[in-house]
Design an enzyme around this catalytic site. Structure first.
Site, PDB file in Angstrom:
ATOM      1  CD  GLU A 144      34.839  37.145  34.590  1.00 34.61           C
ATOM      2  OE1 GLU A 144      33.686  37.060  35.386  1.00 34.61           O
ATOM      3  OE2 GLU A 144      36.000  36.655  35.172  1.00 34.61           O
ATOM      4  CD  GLU A 315      39.185  39.951  36.095  1.00 36.60           C
ATOM      5  OE1 GLU A 315      38.767  39.004  37.077  1.00 36.60           O
ATOM      6  OE2 GLU A 315      38.309  40.683  35.340  1.00 36.60           O
TER       7      GLU A 315
HETATM    8  C1  GAL Z   1      36.217  37.959  37.803  1.00 36.25           C
HETATM    9  C2  GAL Z   1      35.494  39.561  37.486  1.00 36.25           C
HETATM   10  C3  GAL Z   1      36.125  40.582  38.527  1.00 36.25           C
HETATM   11  C4  GAL Z   1      36.105  40.125  39.785  1.00 36.25           C
HETATM   12  C5  GAL Z   1      36.769  38.956  39.925  1.00 36.25           C
HETATM   13  C6  GAL Z   1      36.946  38.298  41.469  1.00 36.25           C
HETATM   14  O1  GAL Z   1      35.081  37.044  37.584  1.00 36.25           O
HETATM   15  O2  GAL Z   1      35.791  39.585  35.883  1.00 36.25           O
HETATM   16  O3  GAL Z   1      35.122  41.675  38.096  1.00 36.25           O
HETATM   17  O4  GAL Z   1      34.657  40.111  40.328  1.00 36.25           O
HETATM   18  O5  GAL Z   1      36.169  37.687  39.316  1.00 36.25           O
HETATM   19  O6  GAL Z   1      37.676  37.185  41.587  1.00 36.25           O
END
Ligand code: GAL
Length: 635
Positions: A144, A315
């Site tokens: 990110e 994610e």
């Molecule tokens: C994203 C990140 C992850 C985790 C997640 C939590 O922004 O890539 O590592 O922190 O959010 O929602």
């Protein structure tokens, strides 16, 4: 393409004797991909040069032996504490001149050369070790970029790199002085070495200076990413990717994407609704446990463009997150809905974050597919159900939409550099058109404004492109809609003599007004402009006028210019007028229902908490109805 599911997993968080059972459960759930490694630098190299990869070898073996494909992350978003002792000036510096310290993540400055070398060193070691490992089927570089506002840094290394960048861009300081208009307030420089970063000035710095710094800061992200790409390329044939975030505009994702094979992004619909979306309270309550019906889709379409057709959700939110002001749980069905919606927009993989909720650290309140005690969390069954849906669905192929929106990161930097009116920005403007097009049941493509023009669109939106790239003008479409503020600023933040893109239209912007959020400029026949109004003149016909008789929309020869930021009613009017002009069929949808066409299917996606009827079909609450194409959509 047959879409698949995956999950993010942190073997370093769990005793090794749990790994095999975890892997078996992932497979049972119908998952085929697992991402690991992206935060594990302190375990890969506990002290400088002390390489400890045996645990990772075993983790990859266990996951691979279970039949999972591994996405291996380079761990460069979380350099270990010793890195700071080695490179004390590697931290990013905020606009107040304070270092952004160790103790969380992303604690580095993109311009720090020695840190970049540390990153390429660890990437090379990993590439040499795992580049030909049959279980490692993709590589994620870093994590990110830009998250936690980490693109822009006011550090000494950034200053040095900025001066070199300026010398490269402008050649001589005289050229820079003219380009920036430095005669204003006697800001002229004698050499590049006198130019500082644009923070801590008494009042507003020269917008040309700020925009140049924003362009530079964006380029530094691409350079940083490419350094690892260059190391990994010869060591592996697996695709290289990065996981971008939602509504982070501080760097040009298209530029970073050029060096990668696949774009992925991290989709947190409920977190984003409360954390990064301007919407009224009623809307936020209606969609509290579902997320906004358009924000995910917008990013799916954006990252499909960034990945040149290849993209994933890396994610996917599985339950309450920990980082938004309020963190409600998704309504039953939503995790599956988000997953299928991503597939409808062309996701090759949807991967859940994370396998098991962590009992420690900053994200201990963040749900996973399993609870910290290893019991199933609600999303586990939805992931399983989605896997079954995907098995039924078969191939999903994207087709070019009839409508496209040109998107341009530099235009956002220009708007934020000189907003002129508070509470309004480029993203809101672009997104409001996207929303309106989706309310009308249309599929939309997002395109880079500086890309080689693409043919075949009936309708193209180039609205709000403040620093319109010349190429945007060459996009061929039956009708292109510009304004407000399109082409208003040159690359060096000056007012152009003539606005690019508008050569076919006799239309001038004589004056710009911005308005407080509660003020509306009514348009005759319905709808209003808010926030921003370009006052227009010229011989091009007025297609819509404000109540005071001044033009709200002018157009001729396949080019329209919109004077203000339309409210919902005005967007709906403009889109139906435009559709009529180019012969496009609209499919107006009830609130919260969305429709996405692929080559094989029509997806009807119900973001509301009640059943919705449309065209004789009923779509259950938080459900997706998938119709095979060429069968009638009506019931
Ligand atoms: C994203 C990140 C992850 C985790 C997640 C939590 O922004 O890539 O590592 O922190 O959010 O929602």
């Amino acid at each position: 393409m047959k879409p698949e599911l995956g999950v993010c997993y942190y073997p370093e968080h769990w005793p090794e004797d749990m790994w095999a059972e975890d892997a078996a459960r992932m497979v049972e759930t119908g998952l085929t991909w697992v991402r690991i490694g992206e935060f594990a630098w302190s375990r890969m190299e506990p002290s400088p040069g002390d390489l400890q990869f045996e645990w990772l070898d075993r983790a990859i073996d266990v996951l691979g032996a279970a039949g999972l494909k591994v996405v291996l992350g380079t761990p460069t978003a979380t350099p270990p504490r010793w890195m700071l002792d080695k490179h004390p000036d590697m931290l990013a510096v905020d606009a107040q001149g304070q270092p952004r310290k160790f103790g969380s993540r992303r604690h580095y400055c993109f311009s720090h050369q020695d840190f970049i070398e540390e990153c390429t060193r660890i990437a090379r070691i990993m590439g040499e070790r795992y580049g030909r490992n049959p279980h490692v089927a993709a590589w994620q570089i870093d994590n990110e970029y830009g998250c936690h506002e980490t693109t822009v840094s006011y550090s000494q290394p950034a200053l040095q790199a900025f001066r070199l960048w300026l010398a490269d861009q402008y050649g001589t300081v005289e050229v820079l002085n003219t380009a920036w208009g430095n005669v204003f307030w006697a800001m002229e420089y004698d050499s590049f070495d006198q130019i500082d970063l644009p923070n801590l000035t008494v009042t507003e710095p020269n917008p040309a200076h700020v925009l140049a710094f924003r362009r530079f800061s964006s380029d530094q992200v691409a350079v940083f990413n490419k350094a690892q790409v260059d190391v990994l390329r010869p060591l592996t044939d697996a695709p290289l990717l990065h996981n971008y975030m939602g509504r982070i505009l501080d760097f040009d994702h298209f530029k970073v994407g050029e060096d990668l094979d696949i774009a992925t992004w991290d989709s947190y619909p409920i977190g984003f609704l409360s954390d990064r979306l301007e919407a009224d309270e009623a809307h936020k309550i209606t969609f509290l446990q579902q997320g906004d019906p358009d924000l995910q889709a917008f990013h799916h379409d954006l990252y499909r463009a960034v990945g040149r057709g290849r993209w994933w959700v890396m994610e996917q939110q599985p339950g309450p997150v920990n980082w938004a002001p309020y963190n409600p749980a998704p309504l039953p069905g939503m995790v599956r809905l988000w997953s299928l919606e991503a597939v409808a927009h062309g996701a090759e993989v949807v991967s859940y974050f994370r396998w098991r909720q962590a009992p420690f650290g900053q994200e201990q309140m963040h749900a996973g597919l399993l609870t910290p005690n290893n019991a199933p969390a609600p999303a586990l069954a939805e992931a399983r159900q989605t896997a079954d849906d995907l098995a039924q669905l078969g191939a999903v192929t994207q087709t070019q939409a009839d409508v496209a929106i040109l998107f341009d990161y530099a235009s956002d930097w220009a708007w934020t550099t000189q907003p002129q009116g508070a509470g309004f920005n480029y993203f809101r403007l672009v997104f409001s058109a996207y929303r309106a097009l989706r309310r009308a049941g249309l599929s939309v493509d997002l395109l880079s404004a500086s890309e080689t023009p693409k043919a075949g669109y009936k309708l193209l939106f180039a609205h709000g492109l403040a620093t319109l790239d010349d190429k945007a003008e060459q996009h061929q479409s039956q009708l292109t809609v510009y304004g407000p503020r399109s082409g208003a600023i040159t690359r060096d933040f000056q007012i152009p003599k003539a606005r690019p893109g508008l050569s076919e239209l006799d239309c001038e912007v004589d004056l710009v007004e911005t308005l407080p959020p509660n003020v509306r400029r009514e348009v005759v026949g319905g709808g209003a402009a808010q926030h921003w109004v370009d006052r227009l003149s010229g011989s091009a016909p007025d297609l819509l006028t404000y109540a005071d008789g001044t033009p709200a929309l002018k157009g001729e020869n396949g080019v329209w210019y919109l004077s203000g930021f339309p409210d919902e009613a005005l967007w709906d009017r403009v889109i139906s007028m435009a559709a009529q002009e180019v012969g496009l069929t609209l499919h107006p949808l009830p609130a919260g229902l969305r429709r996405r066409e692929t080559e094989q299917h029509v997806f009807l996606i119900n973001y509301t908490s009640a059943p919705v009827s449309w065209n004789g079909r009923e779509i259950a609450a938080c459900d997706v109805l998938i119709l095979k194409k060429h069968a009638p959509e009506g019931g």
